[in-house]
Design a protein around this motif. Structure first.
Motif, PDB file in Angstrom:
ATOM      1  N   TYR A  78      83.570 -28.383 -40.474  1.00 23.76           N
ATOM      2  CA  TYR A  78      82.502 -27.660 -39.772  1.00 23.76           C
ATOM      3  C   TYR A  78      81.223 -27.603 -40.611  1.00 23.76           C
ATOM      4  CZ  TYR A  78      82.860 -23.308 -42.550  1.00 23.76           C
ATOM      5  OH  TYR A  78      82.819 -22.368 -43.541  1.00 23.76           O
ATOM      6  N   LYS A  79      81.382 -27.647 -41.938  1.00 20.92           N
ATOM      7  CA  LYS A  79      80.200 -27.582 -42.801  1.00 20.92           C
ATOM      8  C   LYS A  79      79.337 -28.824 -42.649  1.00 20.92           C
ATOM      9  CE  LYS A  79      82.477 -24.618 -46.241  1.00 20.92           C
ATOM     10  NZ  LYS A  79      82.923 -24.481 -47.648  1.00 20.92           N
ATOM     11  N   ALA A  80      79.978 -29.980 -42.526  1.00 21.91           N
ATOM     12  CA  ALA A  80      79.223 -31.227 -42.329  1.00 21.91           C
ATOM     13  C   ALA A  80      78.529 -31.222 -40.975  1.00 21.91           C
ATOM     14  CB  ALA A  80      80.163 -32.425 -42.447  1.00 21.91           C
ATOM     15  N   VAL A  81      79.197 -30.686 -39.965  1.00 16.22           N
ATOM     16  CA  VAL A  81      78.590 -30.609 -38.630  1.00 16.22           C
ATOM     17  C   VAL A  81      77.398 -29.657 -38.662  1.00 16.22           C
ATOM     18  CG1 VAL A  81      78.976 -30.017 -36.213  1.00 16.22           C
ATOM     19  CG2 VAL A  81      80.798 -31.127 -37.531  1.00 16.22           C
ATOM     20  N   LEU A  83      78.045 -16.700 -28.633  1.00 10.16           N
ATOM     21  CA  LEU A  83      76.981 -16.414 -29.587  1.00 10.16           C
ATOM     22  C   LEU A  83      76.647 -17.665 -30.408  1.00 10.16           C
ATOM     23  CD1 LEU A  83      75.022 -14.450 -30.883  1.00 10.16           C
ATOM     24  CD2 LEU A  83      76.877 -13.655 -32.381  1.00 10.16           C
ATOM     25  N   ILE A  84      77.667 -18.402 -30.837  1.00  7.84           N
ATOM     26  CA  ILE A  84      77.430 -19.616 -31.624  1.00  7.84           C
ATOM     27  C   ILE A  84      76.707 -20.675 -30.784  1.00  7.84           C
ATOM     28  CG2 ILE A  84      78.614 -21.578 -32.720  1.00  7.84           C
ATOM     29  CD1 ILE A  84      80.735 -19.563 -33.700  1.00  7.84           C
ATOM     30  N   LEU A  85      77.155 -20.855 -29.554  1.00  7.78           N
ATOM     31  CA  LEU A  85      76.540 -21.863 -28.690  1.00  7.78           C
ATOM     32  C   LEU A  85      75.096 -21.523 -28.327  1.00  7.78           C
ATOM     33  CD1 LEU A  85      79.430 -22.777 -26.196  1.00  7.78           C
ATOM     34  CD2 LEU A  85      78.778 -23.915 -28.319  1.00  7.78           C
ATOM     35  N   SER A  86      74.747 -20.251 -28.372  1.00  6.97           N
ATOM     36  CA  SER A  86      73.394 -19.846 -27.988  1.00  6.97           C
ATOM     37  C   SER A  86      72.332 -20.356 -28.961  1.00  6.97           C
ATOM     38  CB  SER A  86      73.309 -18.317 -27.904  1.00  6.97           C
ATOM     39  OG  SER A  86      73.335 -17.728 -29.207  1.00  6.97           O
ATOM     40  N   PHE A  87      72.734 -20.694 -30.186  1.00  5.71           N
ATOM     41  CA  PHE A  87      71.749 -21.086 -31.192  1.00  5.71           C
ATOM     42  C   PHE A  87      71.012 -22.374 -30.808  1.00  5.71           C
ATOM     43  CE2 PHE A  87      73.912 -17.934 -33.670  1.00  5.71           C
ATOM     44  CZ  PHE A  87      72.986 -17.512 -34.610  1.00  5.71           C
ATOM     45  N   LEU A 124      77.738 -27.755 -31.942  1.00  3.92           N
ATOM     46  CA  LEU A 124      78.028 -26.348 -32.217  1.00  3.92           C
ATOM     47  C   LEU A 124      79.462 -25.997 -31.821  1.00  3.92           C
ATOM     48  CD1 LEU A 124      74.674 -24.730 -30.999  1.00  3.92           C
ATOM     49  CD2 LEU A 124      75.472 -24.922 -33.368  1.00  3.92           C
ATOM     50  N   LEU A 125      79.879 -26.502 -30.661  1.00  8.83           N
ATOM     51  CA  LEU A 125      81.250 -26.233 -30.217  1.00  8.83           C
ATOM     52  C   LEU A 125      82.252 -26.874 -31.171  1.00  8.83           C
ATOM     53  CD1 LEU A 125      83.182 -25.093 -28.127  1.00  8.83           C
ATOM     54  CD2 LEU A 125      82.909 -27.200 -26.804  1.00  8.83           C
TER      55      LEU A 125
END
Length: 816
Positions: free
Chosen positions: A61-64, A119-123, A47-48
């Protein structure tokens, strides 16, 4: 109520989660369970990575993101029955779509704020906790999902938010007081600010979440389930001999976790410490193992004052110094204030008693920011030359030795630093608190693994010392040496407490390395699969491996190999050699090697240079060290020449006897070295030097029994033929000796500062007369042995005895 937490590796995939579910079900049979979970193993890093790539307008980032989605979808399909998958997959997909929207926004804006990052890392935790709660429900368990963001409230310090415990404790207590589910699943790591934004508690924050919940509910114990059997005496990935610590205090655990013990997030202890809640660290993959129990007073106390050794890598040492600091108040206050304003965590602090300098250890990632801020703050003083611009030293690590009872044991710091010094580990800075619970040192990062292993051996493996050998030359002597090491390895371990292993092998063509030790049963096969030998590469590889107690063993007669000894000694790598070139070469080089050996505490041993396996040099060293002085030496030092002249007679031609000596390995590869007296001269000059005299090999006179034609040959076949051609000369020597009742011996002599070597006629009354086979004999005339010399006699040639002499030198180093 039982609070348990599962780390990322424990919930990495469907198979691992199934193990966790078994543990949860077993626990809930006794009392209700609150389960705190991390993100699926590695997802937070993904995520990071995706967030950073998106903010840099990198479409990777799309592949990740696709990788993150696949991980979660596969986990759901592997755990939830097909009939119940639809709703779970739909919910997960909605969350993943929200995540995609956030990443797209970062890409469009080209930025990533700390708030958005949280917020992104919380997922990761949001998804893992949802999936696990739904799996439990699908399996018929009375399970519910509790949102940590609704229960744990923090400030708005995104990335590492500070918990408002007064509000949080009330929310947690009231929530679970009203809840009657058997199992509650909570996401770790995440919380919520007072104004409603998602925050995170720092990497490792899932441990902290579990501790916050446990403290709020005042449960008797907290369990953290991970992928190892507790807190180890050192990082088991770097120290193979590390073992779990069964019982440890909160303070010791806090120190170890602060200094890099990854199994426990340091802030975890703070909420439960004052509530006297026992912490159990267990292994999800070995649930019956004891693990580590952390408490105020351990149930079982250890006699060892050291509990563990830990390290933090990627450290930068920032030094502020200058004459204007001495006796002036306020410098420290300003320094720490500017560091605090930049939100930089200080891991290590030390200050000289002169007040001339202060050193701070911080993470390398924050070093440039720290230096710039410090230089700005003290710009006026720098301009006035009262202090100097901050100095930043990069590429460092902090090593910490931790133990609650260290203060009651003298000499621990001495043992720590002396063991590091013996292995050439340079210490940049030292810190020890008044509590004496921790001794920390800053070292080069490249030395961290060696330092950990060295200290672990010193404090936890005193019974066994590991020696790492790098062997050059696997011919007759080398092969016998390797065989002896292999055959005696168990004996050495059981009786001398030495673990001797060969980590590198080389011959003139190939070299092979194995950091964990080469399997000696088939070393020839492994060596044949190695890479091309190169002296520079061989040394570089040994330096790069940087193993503790390293020993270079030279079984060659090579001048080029002997020229590398200084480089090894300068790196505190011991040298053991049967190669006489270095010790008998130029006196200045001999003294250099001796001085380097003392300076870098690296033994330089060459017992086999004289007398193969006989203890000649060692005995001589002990005589000199005890104050005795050598005045005269008489010796037969060539086992090969003694063998030749003992077997040469009317029936055996001289050339044939020489060929036999060559075939049986008694001579050097070039037999002229033996028969010309060069080998004996080398041995004699070594004895003279070890007796304390400044002597060159050219100062030794030689009486040769070989013709110029013999010496002019360029290969062994021609040399043997020349011996046949000169048979009459050798027969005449034998006839003369026989007629006088004498025997032919090649003798080395030193007396009154003069030395010579040559063939002599030895009468029956002389100690040399009955010297048989390939034996050597040395007579030392000293202050204490005036009339009757000290005599050392025995086999002085042959691969087996030479190998045993090398082996003995290795053992000497291990027993230091």
């Amino acid at each position: 109520m039982n609070v348990i937490k599962f780390g990322g590796t424990s919930v990495a995939n469907a198979q691992n989660i199934s193990r966790c579910l078994d543990i949860i079900k077993e626990k809930k049979e006794k009392e209700p369970v609150i389960v705190v979970v991390s993100a699926l193993g590695g997802v937070t890093d993904l995520l990071l990575s995706a967030a950073v790539s998106a903010s840099q307008k990198n479409e990777d980032y799309k592949a990740v993101l696709q990788q993150v989605e696949t991980r979660h979808i596969d986990t759901i399909k592997g755990l939830v029955p097909v009939t119940g998958q639809s709703s779970v997959l739909s919910h997960a997909k909605r969350e993943l779509n929200r995540l995609e929207t956030l990443l797209d926004g970062c890409y469009l804006l080209g930025e990533l704020s700390e708030r958005t990052k949280d917020l992104i890392l919380s997922f990761g935790e949001v998804l893992s906790s949802y999936i696990i709660s739904e799996v439990l429900k699908a399996q018929g368990e009375d399970a519910a999902l509790a949102d940590s963001r609704e229960l744990i409230k923090t400030n708005s310090r995104f990335g590492k938010a500070v918990v408002n415990f007064e509000v949080t404790n009330t929310l947690i207590f009231n929530y679970f007081e009203a809840d009657n589910h058997s199992i509650n699943v909570m996401p770790g790591f995440i919380a919520q600010s007072a104004d409603g934004y998602t925050t995170t508690l720092g990497r490792g924050g899932s441990d902290y979440t579990a501790a916050i919940v446990a403290a709020a509910l005042e449960v008797p114990s907290l369990e953290i389930w991970t992928d190892v059997n507790g807190i180890y005496t050192a990082n088991p990935k770097l120290v193979k001999q590390a073992e779990p610590i069964p019982y440890i205090t909160f303070e010791e655990a806090m120190e170890l976790s602060h200094f890099g013990a990854k199994v426990l997030y340091a802030p975890t202890i703070q909420p439960i410490l004052n509530k006297d809640i026992t912490l159990h660290i267990k292994n999800t993959f070995e649930p019956t193992a004891h693990g580590s129990t952390v408490s105020k007073v351990p149930e079982v106390k250890s006699s060892n004052p050291i509990r563990g050794i830990s390290n933090v890598d990627d450290i930068t040492l920032i030094t502020l110094e200058g004459p204007g600091m001495v006796g002036v108040a306020g410098f420290s206050k300003r320094l720490f204030e500017v560091i605090s304003k930049e939100n930089i965590n200080v891991i290590f602090i030390t200050q000289a008693s002169s007040e001339h300098s202060i050193c701070l250890g911080i993470l390398e990632a924050e070093a440039h920011k720290a230096k710039a801020a410090i230089d700005t703050e003290f710009n006026f003083e720098i301009q006035q030359q009262k202090i100097y611009p901050a100095i930043a030293e990069y590429g460092l690590s902090i090593i910490a030795v931790v133990g609650e009872n260290m203060k009651n044991h003298q000499g621990l710091s001495g043992r720590m630093f002396s063991s590091l010094g013996r292995n050439n580990i340079n210490i940049r800075a030292i810190a020890q608190g008044a509590s004496e619970r921790n001794i920390s040192a800053v070292i080069d990062k490249k030395d961290a693994k060696k330092a950990l292993n060295t200290l672990h051996e010193t404090f936890f493996e005193e019974a066994v010392v590991q020696l790492n050998l790098f062997v050059m030359g696997v011919g007759n002597v080398g092969d016998r040496f390797i065989s002896q090491i292999h055959n005696q390895s168990q004996f050495l371990r059981d009786n001398l407490h030495l673990n001797v292993r060969i980590a590198g092998l080389a011959n003139s063509r190939q070299m092979f390395f194995d950091e964990e030790g080469i399997e000696l049963e088939n070393y020839k096969q492994q060596l044949s699969n190695g890479v091309a030998t190169d002296a520079h590469s061989f040394i570089s590889k040994i330096k790069a491996l940087n193993l503790r107690n390293s020993i270079f063993v030279d079984n060659t007669a090579s001048h080029d190999v002997a020229a590398t000894y200084a480089d090894f000694l300068r790196n505190s790598i011991a040298v053991v050699t049967c190669n006489k070139v270095a010790a008998s070469g130029e006196y200045e080089n001999y003294k250099l090697l001796k001085n380097l050996s003392r300076r870098y505490n690296a033994p330089f041993l060459f017992e086999t240079n004289v007398g193969a396996g006989l203890p000649i040099i060692d005995t001589l060293k002990n005589l000199v060290a005890s104050g005795d002085r050598v005045h005269k030496i008489q010796a037969v030092l060539s086992g090969s020449l003694n063998f030749i002249f003992n077997n040469f007679n009317e029936s055996n031609a001289f050339a044939d006897v020489v060929k036999q000596a060559m075939a049986e390995g008694y001579t050097e590869p070039d037999p002229k070295i033996d028969l010309s007296g060069i080998d004996v001269k080398r041995k004699l000059v070594i004895l003279i030097r070890e007796s304390g005299y400044d002597f060159e090999i050219d100062d030794i006179a030689t009486v040769s029994f070989l013709s110029d034609a013999c010496m002019a040959t360029t290969n062994n076949d021609d040399f043997v033929q020349s011996l046949k051609d000169n048979a009459a000369h050798f027969n005449a020597l034998y006839a003369k000796a026989s007629a006088q009742g004498d025997r032919l011996k090649f003798v080395a002599s030193f007396e009154n500062g003069k030395a010579n070597v040559g063939l002599q006629f030895i009468p029956q009354s002389h100690p040399f007369y009955n010297l048989e086979g390939k034996d050597n004999i040395v007579l030392f005339y000293t202050d204490r042995y005036k009339d009757q010399p000290l005599i050392i006699k025995g086999a002085g040639a042959g691969a087996d005895v030479t190998a045993s002499g090398i082996f003995a030198d290795v053992i000497r180093i291990g027993n230091r």
